[in-house]
Design a protein around this motif. Structure first.
Motif, mmCIF file in Angstrom:
data_model
loop_
_atom_site.group_PDB
_atom_site.id
_atom_site.type_symbol
_atom_site.label_atom_id
_atom_site.label_comp_id
_atom_site.label_asym_id
_atom_site.label_seq_id
_atom_site.Cartn_x
_atom_site.Cartn_y
_atom_site.Cartn_z
ATOM 1 N N PHE A 165 0.828 -1.207 0.000
ATOM 2 C CA PHE A 165 0.000 0.000 0.000
ATOM 3 C C PHE A 165 0.865 1.262 0.000
ATOM 4 C CE2 PHE A 165 -2.653 -3.314 1.853
ATOM 5 C CZ PHE A 165 -3.770 -3.217 1.023
ATOM 6 N N ASN A 166 2.181 1.091 0.127
ATOM 7 C CA ASN A 166 3.095 2.230 0.097
ATOM 8 C C ASN A 166 4.202 1.997 -0.903
ATOM 9 O OD1 ASN A 166 2.632 4.575 1.816
ATOM 10 N ND2 ASN A 166 2.362 2.999 3.411
ATOM 11 N N ASN A 167 3.783 1.757 -2.150
ATOM 12 C CA ASN A 167 4.762 1.629 -3.218
ATOM 13 C C ASN A 167 5.800 0.528 -2.960
ATOM 14 O OD1 ASN A 167 5.306 2.535 -5.689
ATOM 15 N ND2 ASN A 167 6.539 4.310 -5.066
ATOM 16 N N PHE A 168 5.370 -0.511 -2.290
ATOM 17 C CA PHE A 168 6.233 -1.669 -2.004
ATOM 18 C C PHE A 168 7.508 -1.269 -1.254
ATOM 19 C CE2 PHE A 168 3.262 -3.104 -5.100
ATOM 20 C CZ PHE A 168 3.097 -4.469 -4.895
ATOM 21 N N ARG A 169 7.337 -0.349 -0.330
ATOM 22 C CA ARG A 169 8.485 0.084 0.471
ATOM 23 C C ARG A 169 8.971 -1.073 1.354
ATOM 24 N NH1 ARG A 169 7.189 5.402 3.356
ATOM 25 N NH2 ARG A 169 5.977 4.050 4.697
ATOM 26 N N PRO A 170 10.294 -1.307 1.440
ATOM 27 C CA PRO A 170 10.801 -2.401 2.281
ATOM 28 C C PRO A 170 10.345 -2.249 3.718
ATOM 29 C CG PRO A 170 12.564 -1.486 0.937
ATOM 30 C CD PRO A 170 11.366 -0.597 0.740
ATOM 31 N N SER A 171 10.051 -3.374 4.347
ATOM 32 C CA SER A 171 9.554 -3.341 5.712
ATOM 33 C C SER A 171 10.295 -4.371 6.570
ATOM 34 C CB SER A 171 8.041 -3.618 5.697
ATOM 35 O OG SER A 171 7.506 -3.689 6.975
ATOM 36 N N PRO A 172 11.606 -4.145 6.777
ATOM 37 C CA PRO A 172 12.337 -5.101 7.618
ATOM 38 C C PRO A 172 11.912 -4.933 9.069
ATOM 39 C CG PRO A 172 13.777 -3.274 7.026
ATOM 40 C CD PRO A 172 12.459 -3.030 6.344
ATOM 41 N N GLY A 173 12.374 -5.817 9.941
ATOM 42 C CA GLY A 173 12.013 -5.692 11.352
ATOM 43 C C GLY A 173 11.695 -7.038 11.942
ATOM 44 N N LYS A 174 11.073 -7.005 13.126
ATOM 45 C CA LYS A 174 10.842 -8.248 13.857
ATOM 46 C C LYS A 174 9.462 -8.824 13.536
ATOM 47 C CE LYS A 174 11.013 -10.305 18.389
ATOM 48 N NZ LYS A 174 11.690 -10.305 19.662
ATOM 49 N N ILE A 175 9.440 -10.105 13.208
ATOM 50 C CA ILE A 175 8.176 -10.796 12.980
ATOM 51 C C ILE A 175 7.638 -11.213 14.343
ATOM 52 C CG2 ILE A 175 7.100 -12.843 11.969
ATOM 53 C CD1 ILE A 175 9.177 -12.672 9.729
ATOM 54 N N VAL A 176 6.445 -10.725 14.673
ATOM 55 C CA VAL A 176 5.900 -10.978 15.998
ATOM 56 C C VAL A 176 5.160 -12.314 16.015
ATOM 57 C CG1 VAL A 176 4.374 -10.095 17.801
ATOM 58 C CG2 VAL A 176 5.729 -8.509 16.407
ATOM 59 N N SER A 177 4.296 -12.512 15.011
ATOM 60 C CA SER A 177 3.700 -13.849 14.922
ATOM 61 C C SER A 177 3.711 -14.315 13.476
ATOM 62 C CB SER A 177 2.304 -13.873 15.540
ATOM 63 O OG SER A 177 1.417 -13.188 14.711
ATOM 64 N N PHE A 178 3.762 -15.627 13.312
ATOM 65 C CA PHE A 178 3.921 -16.210 11.984
ATOM 66 C C PHE A 178 3.177 -17.536 11.940
ATOM 67 C CE2 PHE A 178 6.202 -18.626 8.679
ATOM 68 C CZ PHE A 178 6.294 -17.683 7.673
ATOM 69 N N HIS A 179 2.179 -17.594 11.063
ATOM 70 C CA HIS A 179 1.488 -18.867 10.852
ATOM 71 C C HIS A 179 1.429 -19.118 9.357
ATOM 72 C CE1 HIS A 179 -1.436 -22.105 11.235
ATOM 73 N NE2 HIS A 179 -1.951 -21.600 10.147
ATOM 74 N N SER A 180 2.026 -20.212 8.903
ATOM 75 C CA SER A 180 2.012 -20.445 7.465
ATOM 76 C C SER A 180 0.916 -21.435 7.098
ATOM 77 C CB SER A 180 3.384 -20.901 6.975
ATOM 78 O OG SER A 180 3.672 -22.176 7.458
ATOM 79 N N PRO A 181 0.335 -21.265 5.901
ATOM 80 C CA PRO A 181 -0.767 -22.133 5.483
ATOM 81 C C PRO A 181 -0.316 -23.572 5.272
ATOM 82 C CG PRO A 181 -0.076 -20.702 3.693
ATOM 83 C CD PRO A 181 0.671 -20.261 4.896
ATOM 84 N N LYS A 182 -1.258 -24.467 5.378
ATOM 85 C CA LYS A 182 -0.940 -25.897 5.225
ATOM 86 C C LYS A 182 -2.048 -26.562 4.432
ATOM 87 C CE LYS A 182 1.559 -25.773 9.576
ATOM 88 N NZ LYS A 182 1.323 -24.331 9.848
ATOM 89 N N GLY A 183 -1.995 -27.868 4.345
ATOM 90 C CA GLY A 183 -3.058 -28.621 3.673
ATOM 91 C C GLY A 183 -2.620 -29.154 2.332
ATOM 92 N N HIS A 184 -3.474 -29.934 1.714
ATOM 93 C CA HIS A 184 -3.171 -30.624 0.467
ATOM 94 C C HIS A 184 -2.776 -29.666 -0.660
ATOM 95 C CE1 HIS A 184 -4.595 -32.933 -3.235
ATOM 96 N NE2 HIS A 184 -3.453 -33.476 -2.846
ATOM 97 N N GLY A 185 -1.669 -29.930 -1.290
ATOM 98 C CA GLY A 185 -1.256 -29.130 -2.444
ATOM 99 C C GLY A 185 -0.661 -27.777 -2.081
ATOM 100 N N VAL A 186 -0.311 -27.573 -0.807
ATOM 101 C CA VAL A 186 0.232 -26.273 -0.380
ATOM 102 C C VAL A 186 1.663 -26.470 0.144
ATOM 103 C CG1 VAL A 186 -0.016 -24.344 1.239
ATOM 104 C CG2 VAL A 186 -2.054 -25.414 0.247
#
Ligand code: ADP
Length: 449
Positions: A343-364
């Protein structure tokens, strides 16, 4: 087979290579900069060696430091991944002088294809169609303007050592030539230490379609079909898929044949990618070859159910290829998740990841080196994960991708997930109706808070 492979890279690709080595019973050595101490590739490898400070030039690009790590750990092969030293012929040469196997093509093959002008020359000799352009490097502004006039505007000027969309400028009219020429040269010099520039006809609204090839040490070369990488922002790929919605059986046969011919004419050994531009009349032109594993290789792996890193290692160890040309009968797509604010011209956004849940399931499938509480260092690439989905048809694959994107939670930093969600809903994208110009007019709309 090798006993111990040192991985001269970082991030998701280092982890990806470690995984295959484990499955093959090969020991691994990770190298890391002080900024990557907490990185997963360091934890997952059997051994890890710190090779210097954050700046790539003093760590991941430092040949003496990497060779010292090889010596301490007694590794017998090096996997360069992509980026960094992956297409550096001098590095491949040093490896062979030390009796260490560089997992990839020979230095001579890298030289023939690494430099874009030499590569085009090689392809012309092999009878592969190339993008019309200058005959070698451009000497100065005057020479450039003369060549551009001959080819006809619009033209694109490109750095012969270029990569990642850098050192490239589109020029629509003669009056804009000088300015763009100066900028492109400066950028090329700063990014690649080489300000050699050439000119090509700018193909308007093309598709970027590349072919995966595989060659062994005995002269056999096959192709594993295409990846459509037309969804790009500033010449950087964001989404890749196989098959290309623009592909026909007839075109695939023709392009596949050209790709194999390209590999054969340099006796290519290893996995490689032949990149083409395809115009609206389905004319195709060779653009460049990447003599390494690509970021988007999982698309091909998922479609054909085959491990390309394993293939690389086996070929480097001298095993022959057993398969034949492959034609897809499923669909796979990859979304690159970057730490950038769409939403801001793809400005880099480094920093600390607070929470992370990656998708799962068949074909993913999710290839990533990040996790909750991981801090993304500002020094490297902004890609934090690759989300790859596979299904029987493109339509099902897009639905699966939408579902997977909705499940993906990354908090603490901005990511390109909302961009991909919008793209998947776009009617033209869904209809397969897009070119490399597609994102120029794509609207992100308002951010939902
Ligand atoms: P890099 O090595 O920097 O990635 P490429 O040569 O692969 O550069 O080009 C990247 C992208 O730039 C292509 O996928 C395409 O979108 C665009 N491009 C390059 N050359 C041309 C051309 N002659 N005409 C139109 N678009 C081009």
């Amino acid at each position: 087979m090798f006993e111990k492979i040192l991985i001269a890279n970082r991030g998701e690709i280092a982890l990806r290579i470690i995984r295959t080595c484990r499955e093959m019973g090969i020991k691994t050595v990770a190298v890391y900069s002080t900024a990557d101490r907490e990185s997963l590739h360091v934890r997952f490898a059997d051994e890890a060696v710190c090779i210097g400070p954050p700046a790539s030039a003093d760590s991941y690009l430092s040949v003496p430091k990497i060779m010292a790590a090889v010596e301490i750990t007694n590794a017998d092969a090096i996997h360069p991944g992509y980026g960094f030293l992956a297409e550096n012929a001098a590095f491949a040469e040093v490896c062979s002088q030390y009796g260490i196997k560089f997992i990839g093509p020979t230095p001579a093959q890298i030289r023939k294809m690494g430099d874009k002008i030499t590569a085009k020359d090689t392809m012309i000799k092999a009878g592969v169609p190339v993008v019309p352009g200058s005959d070698g490097l451009i000497k100065d502004v005057k020479h450039g303007m003369k060549v551009a006039k001959e080819i006809g505007y619009p033209v694109i000027i490109k750095a012969t050592a270029g990569g990642g969309g850098k050192g490239m400028r589109i020029i629509w009219e003669a009056k804009d030539f000088e300015n763009n020429w100066n900028n492109a040269r400066q950028e090329a010099k700063a990014s690649f230490g080489n300000d050699g520039i050439y000119i090509e006809k700018y193909i308007e609204e093309p598709r970027h379609i590349e072919f995966q090839i595989v060659g062994d040490q005995y002269g056999k070369v096959i192709h594993l079909s295409e990846r459509d990488c037309s969804i790009q922002r500033r010449h950087q790929k964001l989404v890749e898929e196989c098959p290309s919605p623009f592909m026909t059986d007839e075109l695939r046969l023709k392009m596949g044949e050209a790709a194999v011919k390209a590999g054969q004419c340099i006796n290519y050994e290893g996995v490689g990618t032949i990149e083409f531009l395809v115009d609206k009349y389905r004319n195709f032109y060779f653009m460049e070859m990447n003599t390494r594993i690509q970021v988007e290789h999982p698309v091909t792996e998922e479609v054909i159910d085959h491990d390309l890193i394993k293939e690389q290692i086996k070929i480097a160890a001298g095993e022959p290829i057993t398969g034949e040309n492959y034609f897809p009968n499923a669909h796979a797509m990859e979304c690159r998740i970057n730490a950038e604010d769409p939403f801001n011209n793809f400005r880099p956004s480094p920093g600390k990841i607070v929470s992370f849940h990656s998708p799962k399931g068949h074909g993913v499938r999710v290839d990533t080196h990040v996790y909750a509480s991981y801090t993304i260092p500002p020094y490297y690439d902004s890609m934090i994960a690759k989300l790859i989905c596979r299904a029987r048809t493109r339509e099902e694959c897009i639905k699966k991708m939408e579902r997977a994107l909705d499940e993906f939670v990354v908090e603490g930093i901005k990511t390109t997930i909302p961009f991909h969600q919008r793209l998947m809903r776009d009617e033209n994208f869904r209809a397969g109706n897009f070119t490399t110009a597609f994102l120029n007019t794509f609207e992100m709309g308002e951010e939902q808070k």
